[in-house]
Motif scaffolding. Structure first.
Motif, mmCIF file in Angstrom:
data_model
loop_
_atom_site.group_PDB
_atom_site.id
_atom_site.type_symbol
_atom_site.label_atom_id
_atom_site.label_comp_id
_atom_site.label_asym_id
_atom_site.label_seq_id
_atom_site.Cartn_x
_atom_site.Cartn_y
_atom_site.Cartn_z
ATOM 1 N N GLU A 56 -5.473 0.979 -8.380
ATOM 2 C CA GLU A 56 -5.737 2.345 -7.944
ATOM 3 C C GLU A 56 -6.945 2.325 -7.024
ATOM 4 N N GLY A 57 -6.725 2.598 -5.745
ATOM 5 C CA GLY A 57 -7.834 2.545 -4.801
ATOM 6 C C GLY A 57 -7.466 3.216 -3.501
ATOM 7 N N ASP A 58 -8.486 3.505 -2.711
ATOM 8 C CA ASP A 58 -8.292 4.198 -1.437
ATOM 9 C C ASP A 58 -8.137 3.174 -0.313
ATOM 10 N N TYR B 10 -0.937 -0.943 -4.179
ATOM 11 C CA TYR B 10 -2.295 -0.416 -3.974
ATOM 12 C C TYR B 10 -2.126 1.025 -3.517
ATOM 13 N N ASP B 11 -2.645 1.976 -4.300
ATOM 14 C CA ASP B 11 -2.395 3.394 -4.000
ATOM 15 C C ASP B 11 -3.481 4.218 -4.680
ATOM 16 N N ASN B 12 -3.929 5.282 -4.041
ATOM 17 C CA ASN B 12 -4.936 6.140 -4.703
ATOM 18 C C ASN B 12 -4.305 7.301 -5.471
ATOM 19 N N THR C 119 0.866 -1.190 0.000
ATOM 20 C CA THR C 119 0.000 0.000 0.000
ATOM 21 C C THR C 119 0.900 1.236 0.000
ATOM 22 N N GLN D 111 -12.837 -2.748 -1.827
ATOM 23 C CA GLN D 111 -11.888 -2.848 -2.942
ATOM 24 C C GLN D 111 -10.576 -3.495 -2.495
ATOM 25 N N ASP E 245 -11.278 2.152 1.401
ATOM 26 C CA ASP E 245 -12.254 1.343 0.672
ATOM 27 C C ASP E 245 -11.995 -0.144 0.974
ATOM 28 N N SER F 126 -3.023 9.902 -4.509
ATOM 29 C CA SER F 126 -3.270 11.246 -3.982
ATOM 30 C C SER F 126 -1.952 11.978 -3.782
#
Ligand SMILES: NC(=O)c1ccc[n+]([C@@H]2O[C@H](COP(=O)([O-])OP(=O)(O)OC[C@H]3O[C@@H](n4cnc5c(N)ncnc54)[C@H](O)[C@@H]3O)[C@@H](O)[C@H]2O)c1
Length: 334
Positions: free
Chosen positions: A49-51, A31-33, A7, A57, A54, A35
Motif C-alpha cells: 500500500e503506497g503512493d 502497488y496501490d494506494n 501499479t 517507498q 512516494d 485511493s
C-alpha cells in the motif's frame, strides 16, 4: 523469473491483468494506494500500500521484490474531473510516472508496460492508427500523452524498454465474478446504463444527441477488460524476449454509439431503460474507433470477448453480484 510489479493493481483494469498474469503462472506484486482501488481486488499476490508519488517507498518495494517488468496502471482517469482538477491529473499521471521511472532506475528494473489511452488522440473522424497525430482535447488525455513522452525520453537514456498500450474503452467484467468494474461514484457509461435497467427510479442521461455521428450520440470502441488483460501478457512477453520498445492501440475496430449500448442492454436484460437527452460534456470527442492491426501483427493480440452482447452480459452479471454502486449520472468516457 522475477514477478510482474503492477501499479494500480487494485483498480478495474489492473486487477483483471493481475488475474491474467497469475493464470499464466507469473507471480504478481500490486502497488496501490487504494485511493480508487479495492483491497479485495488484490487476490493474486501481495499488496504494497503506497503512493506512486512516494519514490522512496517504490524503490524499496522494487528492491525487495526484484520484478522482471513493471506494468503501470496507477492513475486518475476521468475526463470531467481532469477539467475541474488539472493539477491533480498532471501530478499523479505525469509526476507519478516520473517517480516510478526514478525508482526503477534506482532498483535496476529495465522494462515497463504503460496504460495509455485513446484520449491521447483527441478528435479523429477516421479510424485511428498508431500513426494518427495525438492532439488530446482534455487534461486527462494530455497527462497521458505527457506520461508516454516521459517514458520514452527517460527510457532512452536510462535503458528502460517500454510498451505503451493505448486502450480504447475498457468494459465488461471478469466472467467468474471474482473482480469487476467498481467505481464509487461510477462515471462510466455501461455501468450507468445498466443501473438504468435495474433501478426503476434511475433516468439515464444521454450526454449529447447532436454529435456528427449516425444517430447523434457518441461512438466508442469498447474492449472487454479480459481482452485488455491478455494484451498485457503479450506486451510483457514482447519486452522480456528483448523485442524492444513499441506502441499499440488496443481496440476492436468497431464503434458502438450510446443508443447501441442502450438497445443491447435492453436486449440482454429484458428491461427498459428510462432515458433523457442532456447537453454535451466538454472534452468528449464524437467518435473514437481504432484499428488493432498492429497489435495483431506484432503482439499476436486480438479481442475475442469484446462483442457488445458479451461485454454487456458480463458487466450485468457483475453488477447484480456486486450491488448497485452507480451513484452519479455523469457520462464519462476515456
Ligand atoms: N478504464 C478505461 O476505459 C481506460 C481507458 C484507457 C486508459 N485507461 C488507463 O488504464 C489505467 C487503469 O484504469 P482503470 O479504469 O482501471 O482505473 P481505476 O481507477 O479503476 O484504477 C486505478 C488504480 O490506481 C490507483 N491509484 C490512483 N492514484 C494512485 C496513486 N497516487 N498512487 C498509487 N495508486 C494510485 C487507484 O487506487 C486504482 O486502484 C489508468 O492508467 C487509465 O488511465 C483506462
Amino acid at each position: 523469473m522475477g514477478p510482474v510489479f503492477i501499479t494500480g493493481g487494485a483498480g478495474f483494469v489492473g486487477s483483471h491483468a493481475s488475474k491474467a498474469f497469475a493464470r499464466a503462472g507469473r507471480e504478481v506484486v500490486v502497488y496501490d494506494n487504494l485511493s480508487r482501488g479495492w483491497a479485495d481486488f488484490v487476490k493474486w499476490g501481495p499488496l504494497v500500500e503506497g503512493d506512486i508519488l512516494d519514490t522512496a517507498q517504490l524503490t524499496h518495494a522494487l528492491k525487495q521484490y526484484r520484478p522482471e517488468t513493471v506494468v503501470h496502471f496507477a492513475a486518475v482517469a476521468y475526463i470531467a474531473e481532469s477539467i475541474a482538477q488539472p493539477d491533480t491529473y498532471y501530478k499523479i499521471n505525469v509526476e507519478g510516472t516520473l517517480s516510478l521511472l526514478r525508482a526503477m532506475q534506482a532498483a535496476g528494473v529495465k522494462r515497463i508496460v504503460f496504460s495509455s489511452s485513446c484520449a491521447t488522440y483527441g478528435v479523429s473522424p477516421d479510424v485511428i492508427t498508431e500513426e494518427t497525430p495525438q492532439a488530446p482535447i482534455n487534461p486527462y488525455g494530455r497527462s497521458k500523452l505527457m506520461a508516454e513522452q516521459v517514458i520514452r525520453d527517460v527510457g532512452r537514456v536510462a535503458g528502460i524498454d517500454s510498451v505503451i498500450l493505448r486502450y480504447f474503452n475498457a468494459a465488461g467484467s471478469d466472467p467468474d465474478l471474482q473482480i469487476g468494474e467498481r467505481h464509487d461514484p461510477e462515471p462510466h457509461v455501461i455501468p450507468l446504463a445498466i443501473r438504468g435497467a435495474i433501478d426503476g427510479g434511475f433516468v439515464f442521461t444521454i450526454n449529447g444527441d447532436d454529435f456528427p455521428t449516425p444517430d447523434g450520440t457518441c461512438v466508442r470502441d469498447y474492449v472487454h477488460v479480459c481482452d485488455l488483460a491478455e494484451a498485457h501478457l503479450k506486451a510483457v512477453d514482447h519486452l522480456e524476449a528483448g523485442r524492444g520498445s513499441d506502441v499499440f492501440n488496443l481496440s476492436t475496430g468497431k464503434g458502438s454509439s450510446v443508443l447501441d449500448l442502450l438497445s443491447t442492454i435492453e436486449a440482454v436484460t429484458g428491461k427498459t431503460i428510462e432515458r433523457k437527452a442532456g447537453a454535451r460534456r466538454p472534452g468528449d470527442p464524437p467518435i473514437l474507433v481504432a484499428s488493432h492491426a498492429k497489435a495483431t501483427r506484432v503482439l499476436g493480440w486480438r479481442a475475442t470477448q469484446s462483442d457488445l452482447a458479451t461485454v454487456i452480459r458480463d458487466a450485468w452479471a457483475w453488477q447484480k453480484h456486486d450491488g448497485l454502486r452507480a451513484a452519479g449520472n455523469d457520462l464519462d468516457k476515456k
